[in-house]
Design a protein around this motif. Structure first.
Motif, PDB file in Angstrom:
ATOM      1  N   VAL A 138      31.087  54.444  27.806  1.00  0.00           N
ATOM      2  CA  VAL A 138      32.764  54.241  28.035  1.00  0.00           C
ATOM      3  C   VAL A 138      33.039  54.258  29.390  1.00  0.00           C
ATOM      4  CG1 VAL A 138      34.842  55.613  27.537  1.00  0.00           C
ATOM      5  CG2 VAL A 138      33.016  55.415  25.825  1.00  0.00           C
ATOM      6  N   PRO A 139      33.357  53.324  30.174  1.00  0.00           N
ATOM      7  CA  PRO A 139      33.501  53.197  31.663  1.00  0.00           C
ATOM      8  C   PRO A 139      34.564  53.910  32.296  1.00  0.00           C
ATOM      9  CG  PRO A 139      34.285  51.244  30.686  1.00  0.00           C
ATOM     10  CD  PRO A 139      33.567  52.133  29.418  1.00  0.00           C
ATOM     11  N   PHE A 140      35.052  55.086  31.528  1.00  0.00           N
ATOM     12  CA  PHE A 140      36.401  55.849  31.953  1.00  0.00           C
ATOM     13  C   PHE A 140      36.072  57.319  31.693  1.00  0.00           C
ATOM     14  CE2 PHE A 140      37.965  51.733  30.733  1.00  0.00           C
ATOM     15  CZ  PHE A 140      38.351  51.294  31.631  1.00  0.00           C
ATOM     16  N   ALA A 188      39.652  54.243  25.793  1.00  0.00           N
ATOM     17  CA  ALA A 188      38.324  53.939  25.206  1.00  0.00           C
ATOM     18  C   ALA A 188      37.518  55.029  24.687  1.00  0.00           C
ATOM     19  CB  ALA A 188      37.466  53.279  26.543  1.00  0.00           C
ATOM     20  N   ASP A 189      37.690  56.131  25.457  1.00  0.00           N
ATOM     21  CA  ASP A 189      37.000  57.308  24.649  1.00  0.00           C
ATOM     22  C   ASP A 189      37.546  57.791  23.522  1.00  0.00           C
ATOM     23  OD1 ASP A 189      35.091  59.377  25.506  1.00  0.00           O
ATOM     24  OD2 ASP A 189      36.788  60.665  25.128  1.00  0.00           O
ATOM     25  N   MET A 211      32.061  50.057  25.112  1.00  0.00           N
ATOM     26  CA  MET A 211      33.132  50.374  24.675  1.00  0.00           C
ATOM     27  C   MET A 211      34.344  50.122  25.905  1.00  0.00           C
ATOM     28  SD  MET A 211      35.082  50.477  21.771  1.00  0.00           S
ATOM     29  CE  MET A 211      34.253  51.058  20.604  1.00  0.00           C
ATOM     30  N   SER A 212      34.872  49.018  25.629  1.00  0.00           N
ATOM     31  CA  SER A 212      35.674  48.665  26.921  1.00  0.00           C
ATOM     32  C   SER A 212      37.222  48.487  26.855  1.00  0.00           C
ATOM     33  CB  SER A 212      35.155  47.368  27.705  1.00  0.00           C
ATOM     34  OG  SER A 212      35.910  47.056  28.843  1.00  0.00           O
ATOM     35  N   LEU A 213      38.135  48.318  27.545  1.00  0.00           N
ATOM     36  CA  LEU A 213      39.400  47.912  27.322  1.00  0.00           C
ATOM     37  C   LEU A 213      39.628  46.624  28.113  1.00  0.00           C
ATOM     38  CD1 LEU A 213      40.967  51.373  28.586  1.00  0.00           C
ATOM     39  CD2 LEU A 213      40.249  50.561  26.206  1.00  0.00           C
ATOM     40  N   SER A 214      40.751  45.988  27.892  1.00  0.00           N
ATOM     41  CA  SER A 214      41.299  44.813  28.481  1.00  0.00           C
ATOM     42  C   SER A 214      40.983  44.568  29.971  1.00  0.00           C
ATOM     43  CB  SER A 214      42.713  44.474  27.862  1.00  0.00           C
ATOM     44  OG  SER A 214      43.621  45.484  28.008  1.00  0.00           O
ATOM     45  N   SER A 215      40.713  45.690  30.706  1.00  0.00           N
ATOM     46  CA  SER A 215      40.707  45.530  32.171  1.00  0.00           C
ATOM     47  C   SER A 215      39.287  45.022  32.322  1.00  0.00           C
ATOM     48  CB  SER A 215      40.786  46.838  32.786  1.00  0.00           C
ATOM     49  OG  SER A 215      39.860  47.545  31.962  1.00  0.00           O
ATOM     50  N   LEU A 216      38.615  44.589  31.393  1.00  0.00           N
ATOM     51  CA  LEU A 216      37.250  44.053  31.301  1.00  0.00           C
ATOM     52  C   LEU A 216      37.415  42.450  31.807  1.00  0.00           C
ATOM     53  CD1 LEU A 216      33.890  43.990  29.205  1.00  0.00           C
ATOM     54  CD2 LEU A 216      35.250  42.165  29.413  1.00  0.00           C
ATOM     55  N   VAL A 265      27.863  43.871  24.392  1.00  0.00           N
ATOM     56  CA  VAL A 265      26.266  44.078  24.616  1.00  0.00           C
ATOM     57  C   VAL A 265      26.186  43.097  25.737  1.00  0.00           C
ATOM     58  CG1 VAL A 265      25.831  44.930  22.416  1.00  0.00           C
ATOM     59  CG2 VAL A 265      25.804  42.592  22.755  1.00  0.00           C
ATOM     60  N   PRO A 266      24.912  43.174  26.304  1.00  0.00           N
ATOM     61  CA  PRO A 266      24.434  42.412  27.283  1.00  0.00           C
ATOM     62  C   PRO A 266      24.358  40.646  26.874  1.00  0.00           C
ATOM     63  CG  PRO A 266      23.235  44.293  27.588  1.00  0.00           C
ATOM     64  CD  PRO A 266      24.037  44.442  26.388  1.00  0.00           C
ATOM     65  N   ALA A 267      24.650  40.069  27.241  1.00  0.00           N
ATOM     66  CA  ALA A 267      24.903  38.522  26.769  1.00  0.00           C
ATOM     67  C   ALA A 267      23.422  37.957  26.090  1.00  0.00           C
ATOM     68  CB  ALA A 267      25.181  37.280  28.026  1.00  0.00           C
TER      69      ALA A 267
END
Length: 324
Positions: free
Chosen positions: A36-38, A44-45, A92-97, A258-260
């Motif tokens: 979770v990048p936050f 996201a959390d 697990m990301s948000l739209s900021s991705l 996931v990674p491409a």
């Protein structure tokens, strides 16, 4: 291509397929990490933890949530984008991705990652952001808030999860639509920004309902408006900006990637687990209590959604331009 070359190609394809099949049958054989990048406390959390718990029951293997904040989410997103595609590192990301790579180019920086490095698995939620202030603030309505903002340029500060993030972009929309100026204060995530609002270090912010519903219910925060179409089921008393005559709209979605280069068989296993989580009673209850609900999209639809959103948000970021 002669017959010998064709045979080699077919044998390689058969070996790859058998390898994927074997991997799918064995996967997973060890704990999985969901990045979770936050920091804790954000959308996201809030979504990631019940989803991880439900998926772990389906996969019969633990999924450990790892909060890795920084750079508006870019640090954690880049970590997963550059990870080995074996199904043991999820995002697990948000739209900021879809925004951050374009924002980096506007700032003449090298993007930490590109969206093509990540493969969509499932979208879980999609909520409009909500404009909130402290309940003890002098602004009981959006009209009062904006009247003060216009007559006191820069006196209202708002928090975000970082430049061009899902809490920053909607506030820039609002500023542009109303020709107002408010001071932007970036944090490492929604959790720290909400704590600063509660503590009086900032005056306002825009975030997903799941980040603030409990504080609104407890009487510590007040919602003035939201960036959606109609009224929200979780906050039916809160008007949309469109109702208030401000033509802006923004949705903060959460989804798993996931990674491409993750093998198709592993992707399929994760899709099945994600579908299970979206229908799981415990996970549904957890999201409902947090003020949001599943708006599930499986991988094919989610991939098309991400591509369209990347195009729209890229254009929006270009209109916002360079910010400090």
């Amino acid at each position: 291509m002669n017959s010998r070359q064709w045979l080699k190609v077919m044998m390689a394809a058969a070996i790859a397929c058998s390898g994927w099949s074997a991997m799918a049958q064995a996967y997973p054989t060890k704990p999985i990490t969901m990045v979770v990048p936050f920091p804790p406390g954000g959308v996201a959390d809030t979504v990631g933890r019940p989803v991880a718990e439900a998926m772990s029951r389906h996969l019969k293997q633990s999924i450990v949530v790892e909060n890795k904040g920084g750079a508006g989410g870019g640090i954690g997103m880049a970590q997963v984008a550059k990870s080995k595609g074996d199904g043991y590192t999820l995002l697990m990301s948000l739209s900021s991705l879809v925004v951050l790579p374009e924002a980096a180019r506007i700032l003449q920086q090298t993007p930490l990652y590109e969206t093509r490095q990540l493969k969509p698995i499932a979208r879980f939620t999609a909520d409009p952001t909500v404009l909130v202030v402290r309940a003890d603030s002098p602004w009981k309505t959006y009209a009062e808030f904006m009247a003060y903002a216009k007559t006191n340029p820069g006196r209202i500060s708002f928090g975000s999860s970082g430049n061009y993030g899902t809490m920053h972009v909607p506030m820039e929309q609002l500023k542009a639509a109303t020709s107002s100026f408010m001071l932007h204060v970036p944090y490492t995530g929604a959790g720290p920004a909400v704590l600063s609002l509660l503590g009086g270090q900032i005056e306002a912010l825009s975030t997903g309902p799941a980040s603030v519903k409990q504080h609104i219910a407890s009487g510590r925060l007040r919602a003035l408006a939201h960036w959606g179409e109609g009224r929200l089921a979780s906050m039916p008393e809160v008007p949309s900006f469109k109702e208030l005559g401000v033509p802006i709209q923004y949705s903060q979605w959460s989804g798993m990637f996931v990674p491409a280069d993750t093998p198709p068989a592993v992707v399929d296993a994760l899709r099945q687990a994600a579908r299970f989580a979206a229908q799981d009673a415990r996970a549904v209850a957890a999201l409902t209590s947090a003020g949001t609900s599943f708006m599930y999209q499986d991988a094919p639809d989610f991939e098309r959604f991400v591509q369209a959103d990347a195009k729209d948000m890229g254009a929006l970021v270009k209109r916002i331009g360079k910010v400090d």
